[in-house]
Design an enzyme around this catalytic site. Structure first.
Site, PDB file in Angstrom:
ATOM      1  N   ARG A  76      17.065  48.955  52.359  1.00 60.73           N
ATOM      2  CA  ARG A  76      18.453  49.430  52.329  1.00 60.73           C
ATOM      3  C   ARG A  76      19.379  48.470  53.072  1.00 60.73           C
ATOM      4  O   ARG A  76      20.525  48.253  52.665  1.00 60.73           O
ATOM      5  CB  ARG A  76      18.511  50.816  52.963  1.00 60.73           C
ATOM      6  N   HIS A 102      22.809  46.941  51.465  1.00 61.10           N
ATOM      7  CA  HIS A 102      24.125  47.096  52.090  1.00 61.10           C
ATOM      8  C   HIS A 102      24.708  45.753  52.512  1.00 61.10           C
ATOM      9  O   HIS A 102      25.937  45.624  52.596  1.00 61.10           O
ATOM     10  CB  HIS A 102      24.020  48.044  53.285  1.00 61.10           C
ATOM     11  N   ASN A 104      27.294  52.972  56.940  1.00 61.67           N
ATOM     12  CA  ASN A 104      26.280  52.377  57.802  1.00 61.67           C
ATOM     13  C   ASN A 104      26.098  53.073  59.141  1.00 61.67           C
ATOM     14  O   ASN A 104      24.998  53.057  59.711  1.00 61.67           O
ATOM     15  CB  ASN A 104      26.630  50.907  58.073  1.00 61.67           C
ATOM     16  N   HIS A 153      14.967  54.335  45.816  1.00 65.60           N
ATOM     17  CA  HIS A 153      14.909  55.610  46.537  1.00 65.60           C
ATOM     18  C   HIS A 153      13.572  56.315  46.359  1.00 65.60           C
ATOM     19  O   HIS A 153      13.412  57.455  46.816  1.00 65.60           O
ATOM     20  CB  HIS A 153      16.053  56.521  46.098  1.00 65.60           C
TER      21      HIS A 153
END
Length: 332
Positions: free
Chosen positions: A67, A71, A99, A199
């Protein structure tokens, strides 16, 4: 009528993705999986060792490092800007809404950087490349596919909280906004579905699925899943925000079939995940059905999509720098 609308949606998304790709995607010649073969041949094995140690100690860390890479890349490209602490000159990305109290793994990146600098006997490997390779190695450590990470990124000398707030797709997004967000980075509707399959690893905080849990209709969310989620996620905002629920039944194993099968049964924890399957009428329903039934195809396509994402907007050549400390720019 619905089928026709879905086809028009896919066509529009593909056109948008193609247009943005011309602007956002780097040329394939800028990065090279063999970038460190001569400068520091032990760099990648060193990254892999530290990642494997971290994931063995805490399997959830594998999802966190994946992740972190996502990001980073979605905010002005894969340039390591997400790692920078705030300074008097800019407010960084760590405290941005997507975040704050959520993105993690910074300490693992610090350990990797120290180990790589020692192994390479100097400051050779950029923090941006470390993040990209650590994401790949995390996927592999949890049973996912390996792939050649394009390398040669340099590190940004600034970061933008505003860009992070506006560029990272939210768990509350509907399919149209998700598709637009990915298209703005030169990524297709298929990339959206495949990368969302990441995910299959990790957990979500209550604050990210509370609205889906308490405000969506019973037809949109499996009853048994809803009951289990209510046990960890109170209705009241601010209560239990950081409580965790697994994103799919196998949060520590890369198992795309389990993730996509969950969507088929209305068991997507996040609103944005469940948006990928609308019961047969959605623009991405066919892809979800396909990957639920074809795990090997998902592994292949996930690896290819990760390479595309990892190639977004890199700093190369004389741009940026190679940070000594991933949390701050050099000589700051």
């Amino acid at each position: 009528m619905a089928t026709s609308m879905a086809r028009r949606f896919v066509a529009a998304a593909c056109v948008a993705a193609t247009a943005f790709a011309l602007l956002a995607a780097p040329s394939s010649g800028q990065l090279d999986p063999h970038f460190y073969d001569k400068a520091c041949p032990v760099a990648l094995p060193t990254i892999r060792r530290v990642v494997e140690e971290a994931v063995a100690a805490e399997p959830r860390m594998g999802a966190s490092l994946l992740r972190l890479h996502f990001h980073d890349c979605f905010v002005n490209g894969c340039d390591g800007s997400i790692l920078l602490d705030d300074t008097p000159f800019f407010t960084g990305e760590k405290k941005a809404s997507p975040n704050a109290n959520s993105v993690r793994g910074f300490d693992v990146i610090d350990r990797i950087k120290a180990a790589v600098n020692a192994a390479c006997r100097g400051n050779v490997v950029s923090c941006a490349d470390i993040v990209a390779v650590a994401a790949r190695d995390s996927v592999v450590a949890l049973g996912g596919p390996s792939y050649n990470v394009p390398l040669g990124r340099r590190d940004a000398r600034t970061a933008s909280q505003a860009a992070a707030n506006s560029s990272i797709p939210a768990p509350t997004f509907d399919l149209g906004r998700l598709a637009s967000s990915f298209a703005s980075h030169g990524l297709s509707l298929q990339d959206l579905v495949v990368l969302s399959g990441g995910h299959t690893l990790g957990f979500s905080r209550c604050t990210n699925f509370r609205d889906r849990l308490y405000n969506e209709t019973a037809a949109a969310l499996d009853g048994a899943l809803a009951a289990s989620l209510r046990a960890v996620c109170p209705r009241a905002a601010g209560s239990g925000d950081d409580n965790l629920a697994p994103l799919d039944p196998t949060p520590a194993r890369f198992d795309g079939a389990a993730y996509f099968a969950s969507l088929l049964r209305r068991r997507g924890v996040l609103h944005s995940d469940q948006q990928l399957f609308a019961g047969g009428l959605g623009a991405t329903d066919a892809l979800v059905r396909f990957y639920a039934a074809n795990p090997d195809a998902f592994r292949r396509d996930f690896a290819e999509a990760m390479v595309r994402m990892a190639s977004l907007g890199p700093l190369t050549g004389a741009s940026g720098e190679i940070r000594y400390d991933c949390r701050k720019v050099n000589y700051s």
